[in-house]
Design a protein around this motif. Structure first.
Motif, PDB file in Angstrom:
ATOM      1  N   UNK A 258       0.844  -1.195   0.000  1.00  0.00           N
ATOM      2  CA  UNK A 258       0.000   0.000   0.000  1.00  0.00           C
ATOM      3  C   UNK A 258       0.880   1.246   0.000  1.00  0.00           C
ATOM      4  N   UNK A 259       0.344   2.327  -0.581  1.00  0.00           N
ATOM      5  CA  UNK A 259       1.137   3.557  -0.638  1.00  0.00           C
ATOM      6  C   UNK A 259       0.251   4.781  -0.431  1.00  0.00           C
ATOM      7  N   UNK A 260       0.926   5.856   0.004  1.00  0.00           N
ATOM      8  CA  UNK A 260       0.282   7.143   0.226  1.00  0.00           C
ATOM      9  C   UNK A 260       1.228   8.236  -0.278  1.00  0.00           C
ATOM     10  N   UNK A 261       0.635   9.365  -0.647  1.00  0.00           N
ATOM     11  CA  UNK A 261       1.428  10.469  -1.171  1.00  0.00           C
ATOM     12  C   UNK A 261       1.021  11.760  -0.470  1.00  0.00           C
ATOM     13  N   UNK A 262       1.975  12.692  -0.364  1.00  0.00           N
ATOM     14  CA  UNK A 262       1.704  13.967   0.283  1.00  0.00           C
ATOM     15  C   UNK A 262       2.253  15.102  -0.563  1.00  0.00           C
ATOM     16  N   UNK A 263       1.493  16.166  -0.625  1.00  0.00           N
ATOM     17  CA  UNK A 263       1.977  17.406  -1.234  1.00  0.00           C
ATOM     18  C   UNK A 263       2.443  18.382  -0.169  1.00  0.00           C
ATOM     19  N   UNK A 264       2.487  17.911   1.067  1.00  0.00           N
ATOM     20  CA  UNK A 264       2.989  18.731   2.155  1.00  0.00           C
ATOM     21  C   UNK A 264       2.035  18.891   3.316  1.00  0.00           C
ATOM     22  N   UNK A 265       0.711  18.718   3.070  1.00  0.00           N
ATOM     23  CA  UNK A 265      -0.262  18.943   4.132  1.00  0.00           C
ATOM     24  C   UNK A 265      -0.684  17.645   4.838  1.00  0.00           C
ATOM     25  N   UNK A 266      -0.667  16.544   4.136  1.00  0.00           N
ATOM     26  CA  UNK A 266      -1.095  15.273   4.717  1.00  0.00           C
ATOM     27  C   UNK A 266      -0.972  14.159   3.694  1.00  0.00           C
ATOM     28  N   UNK A 267      -1.141  12.917   4.157  1.00  0.00           N
ATOM     29  CA  UNK A 267      -0.954  11.759   3.278  1.00  0.00           C
ATOM     30  C   UNK A 267      -2.288  11.177   2.848  1.00  0.00           C
ATOM     31  N   UNK A 268      -2.416  10.959   1.534  1.00  0.00           N
ATOM     32  CA  UNK A 268      -3.635  10.388   0.949  1.00  0.00           C
ATOM     33  C   UNK A 268      -3.243   9.179   0.104  1.00  0.00           C
ATOM     34  N   UNK A 269      -4.164   8.216  -0.086  1.00  0.00           N
ATOM     35  CA  UNK A 269      -3.855   7.031  -0.885  1.00  0.00           C
ATOM     36  C   UNK A 269      -3.433   7.399  -2.302  1.00  0.00           C
ATOM     37  N   UNK A 270      -2.417   6.692  -2.804  1.00  0.00           N
ATOM     38  CA  UNK A 270      -1.930   6.944  -4.166  1.00  0.00           C
ATOM     39  C   UNK A 270      -1.109   5.755  -4.622  1.00  0.00           C
ATOM     40  N   UNK A 271      -1.156   5.471  -5.912  1.00  0.00           N
ATOM     41  CA  UNK A 271      -0.286   4.448  -6.481  1.00  0.00           C
ATOM     42  C   UNK A 271       1.125   5.015  -6.567  1.00  0.00           C
ATOM     43  N   UNK A 272       2.076   4.317  -5.969  1.00  0.00           N
ATOM     44  CA  UNK A 272       3.440   4.832  -5.857  1.00  0.00           C
ATOM     45  C   UNK A 272       4.428   3.707  -6.122  1.00  0.00           C
ATOM     46  N   UNK A 273       5.535   4.054  -6.733  1.00  0.00           N
ATOM     47  CA  UNK A 273       6.676   3.138  -6.829  1.00  0.00           C
ATOM     48  C   UNK A 273       7.813   3.776  -6.048  1.00  0.00           C
ATOM     49  N   UNK A 274       8.280   3.076  -5.015  1.00  0.00           N
ATOM     50  CA  UNK A 274       9.301   3.624  -4.127  1.00  0.00           C
ATOM     51  C   UNK A 274      10.262   2.517  -3.736  1.00  0.00           C
ATOM     52  N   UNK A 275      11.558   2.800  -3.852  1.00  0.00           N
ATOM     53  CA  UNK A 275      12.584   1.818  -3.511  1.00  0.00           C
ATOM     54  C   UNK A 275      12.371   0.501  -4.253  1.00  0.00           C
TER      55      UNK A 275
END
Length: 289
Positions: A258-275
């Motif tokens: 599972x992944x979450x993304x933030x633009x600076x204010x808080x984290x919301x669900x998002x499809x992400x590729x990390x590490x």
């Protein structure tokens, strides 16, 4: 490389029984080389009398065992040849002198790299943790600069803002773990910050009864990275992946990411590729108590 001049020297001989000497309340601090390459690079500084890497590990294990019998607290940090050479150059010290090693080990900016030693196998989990602690310490110093030195050196308004961001980051992490439920996970997060990306990771065991097992130093870094991103309103991402389930549930497990993304204010669900891990959007953190 011990801090205290009365600490036992590395030896292959059998240590004296613990009852033969009183236990000191003083702390024992030492530096440990973490690879055969670093051992070879440091031989010219006469840090150890060991003939080779395997002998060095044996000598160090004996040193730590004796220290645990003698001192109330035993701590270690990675002895990094590049860091030590730079430190000696900066302070005009001879790296072959024991006093240079002592000053390097107790250098205040490096105290975040210290780990308590509790009789772990050196070549098992402890040496990799020492390496991570150095990396974590460098990241924490970067975060301190982003937070203008943090609460200790800031005015009260700034200190309160940093504390709120840290509480918010810790709560974000807590909700991710609670929502995931029991299982064995790896958590990674990254924040795009001035001066370079901030990164943290942690291995997590979440038991059926709600108890969470995570190394303290990894928890501190995760919360600090999340705090810095929220405080400075920086873009970031977080990913939780691993095996969800438990033996209590008839041994049923499933692989999750599972992944979450933030633009600076808080984290919301998002499809992400990390590490190098691809993850689907996670659950809404607002639905987790």
């Amino acid at each position: 490389m011990p801090r205290n001049s009365r600490t036992p020297r590395p030896s292959r001989c059998t240590a004296h029984p613990a009852a033969a000497r009183p236990r000191s309340e003083e702390a024992f601090v030492t530096g440990i080389l973490t690879s055969s390459e670093d051992f070879d690079r440091a031989r010219g500084w006469h840090l150890t009398d060991a003939a080779d890497w395997d002998s060095y590990l044996l000598d160090t294990a004996v040193l730590l065992a004796e220290a645990r019998r003698t001192y109330g607290t035993v701590q270690a940090r990675m002895f990094h040849p590049d860091d030590f050479a730079d430190f000696c150059l900066l302070h005009r010290l001879d790296p072959a002198e024991p006093a240079a090693r002592d000053r390097y080990l107790v250098n205040p900016p490096l105290q975040t790299q210290l780990l308590p030693y509790q009789a772990e196998e050196l070549s098992g989990d402890f040496i990799p943790r020492l390496v991570r602690a150095r990396d974590n310490g460098l990241t924490l110093r970067h975060i301190d600069l982003l937070l203008d030195g943090g609460p200790a050196g800031a005015d009260e308004e700034l200190a309160q803002a940093v504390r709120r961001a840290h509480q918010q980051g810790a709560e974000v992490f807590r909700r991710m773990l609670v929502g995931a439920g029991c299982g064995a996970y790896r958590f990674v997060c990254a924040v795009e910050a001035p001066g370079g990306r901030l990164e943290a990771e942690a291995r997590i065991l979440h038991w059926e009864d709600g108890v969470v097992r995570i190394n303290d130093e990894d928890l501190d870094l995760v919360c600090a990275v999340l705090c810095a991103g929220l405080y400075r309103e920086l873009p970031g991402a977080a990913l939780l992946h691993g095996s969800q389930g438990s033996a209590a549930a008839c041994g049923e497990y499933r692989q999750v990411a599972w992944a979450w993304q933030s633009e600076g204010q808080g984290y919301v669900p998002a499809a992400v590729r990390l590490d190098d891990v691809a993850a689907e959007p996670g659950f809404s953190l607002g639905t987790v108590c």
